[in-house]
Enzyme design. Structure first.
Site, mmCIF file in Angstrom:
data_model
loop_
_atom_site.group_PDB
_atom_site.id
_atom_site.type_symbol
_atom_site.label_atom_id
_atom_site.label_comp_id
_atom_site.label_asym_id
_atom_site.label_seq_id
_atom_site.Cartn_x
_atom_site.Cartn_y
_atom_site.Cartn_z
ATOM 1 C CB SER A 70 9.472 -2.472 4.568
ATOM 2 O OG SER A 70 9.359 -2.564 3.092
HETATM 3 N N1 SAH Z 1 4.079 -0.600 1.411
HETATM 4 C C1 SAH Z 1 3.865 -2.049 1.466
HETATM 5 C C2 SAH Z 1 4.894 -3.080 1.145
HETATM 6 C C3 SAH Z 1 4.709 -3.947 -0.125
HETATM 7 S S1 SAH Z 1 5.358 -4.760 -1.202
HETATM 8 C C4 SAH Z 1 3.589 -2.082 3.206
HETATM 9 O O1 SAH Z 1 3.968 -1.095 3.838
HETATM 10 O O2 SAH Z 1 3.030 -3.293 3.197
HETATM 11 C C5 SAH Z 1 5.459 -4.592 -2.341
HETATM 12 C C6 SAH Z 1 3.767 -4.056 -3.137
HETATM 13 O O3 SAH Z 1 3.655 -3.184 -4.101
HETATM 14 C C7 SAH Z 1 3.395 -5.596 -3.009
HETATM 15 O O4 SAH Z 1 1.901 -5.248 -2.447
HETATM 16 C C8 SAH Z 1 3.131 -5.739 -4.786
HETATM 17 O O5 SAH Z 1 1.382 -6.321 -4.965
HETATM 18 C C9 SAH Z 1 2.507 -4.146 -5.731
HETATM 19 N N2 SAH Z 1 3.305 -3.853 -6.842
HETATM 20 C C10 SAH Z 1 3.983 -4.227 -7.533
HETATM 21 N N3 SAH Z 1 3.927 -3.567 -8.450
HETATM 22 C C11 SAH Z 1 3.033 -2.593 -8.559
HETATM 23 C C12 SAH Z 1 2.243 -1.577 -9.505
HETATM 24 N N4 SAH Z 1 2.801 -1.156 -10.966
HETATM 25 N N5 SAH Z 1 1.442 -0.560 -9.345
HETATM 26 C C13 SAH Z 1 1.140 -0.759 -7.986
HETATM 27 N N6 SAH Z 1 1.387 -1.389 -7.152
HETATM 28 C C14 SAH Z 1 2.349 -2.664 -7.046
#
Ligand code: SAH
Length: 222
Positions: A70
């Site tokens: 983000s």
């Molecule tokens: N907080 C992260 C942003 C990641 S983007 C950062 O600081 O970089 C969102 C993430 O959520 C992705 O890596 C995706 O694989 C994960 N995601 C999506 N659905 C999920 C689920 N059900 N359980 C765990 N992770 C999930």
């Protein structure tokens, strides 16, 4: 330490300070703990080598597996919305690059982070080790189920777009507790803050956002 390394570490420190001063403070990020954490975490290490010079820019960036890290402001806004004081145990769903978890770990006592993509989790884990974040615990799982064995959590943050608030997360939230989650369709969502207090839950909307999809039992099916 080589001169080059020192020079670039210094360049990033200045970029980071500028990020705080131009992107966060003017938009209403006022929590000192959040500003200090954003000033400390080396965001450039959480993005791909080729994108390092954009790490402190005012936009999201692609990470591996088609996911995104983000925009700094959104990370700060969500962290501030949790209202952390320092003693909290925080659950994050969607470790991704690990950047948001590191920001949380600077403030809270312990961070539990769940990611469903093993390659992302492996890279984030390596970084947490290298940077000495001993208070971050991660696991590979469908985070829409929360992390029952470690519940309840004083704060929960979901960093992927959910079609609705996953019931297991509300159940695993302590009382008092705060949950921040983007809720909407796959194109746009409303950043939503749920507060649990004295057995009651109240919901507040914090504005429009756009996240990648939360995929799982209590998220999207694909
Ligand atoms: N907080 C992260 C942003 C990641 S983007 C950062 O600081 O970089 C969102 C993430 O959520 C992705 O890596 C995706 O694989 C994960 N995601 C999506 N659905 C999920 C689920 N059900 N359980 C765990 N992770 C999930």
């Amino acid at each position: 330490m080589s001169i080059n390394f020192r020079q670039s570490a210094d360049t990033y420190r200045i970029s980071r300070q500028r990020m705080v001063e131009t992107q966060l403070i003017p938009r209403g990020i006022h929590d000192k703990k959040v500003l200090e954490a954003m000033n400390r975490v080396p965001r450039h290490l959480f993005v791909d080598e080729a994108l390092k010079n954009q790490a402190y820019s005012d936009h999201p960036l692609p990470i591996a597996e088609g996911q995104t890290i983000s925009q700094p402001y959104i990370v700060a806004l969500m962290t501030q919305a949790l209202g952390l004081k320092g003693h909290e145990r925080v659950l994050e769903i969607g470790t991704g690059s690990g950047y948001q978890a590191a920001v949380l770990a600077e403030i809270a006592s312990r961070v539990y982070s769940v990611e469903r993509k093993s390659a992302l989790l492996a890279r984030a884990r390596r970084l947490f080790d290298q940077l000495g974040y001993k208070n971050i615990l991660c696991k590979l799982d469908d985070g829409t189920w929360g992390w029952k064995a470690e519940a309840p959590f004083d704060a929960i943050i979901v960093t992927a777009a959910a079609p609705a608030i996953a019931p297991p997360l509300v159940e695993q939230l302590a009382d008092p507790g705060v949950l921040v989650i983007p809720v909407g369709d796959e194109f746009s969502q409303t950043l939503t803050r749920l507060v649990k207090q004295d057995g009651e839950t109240t919901v507040q909307e914090l504005g429009g956002v756009r996240f990648v999809k939360l995929i799982g039992e209590h998220g999207w099916k694909s």
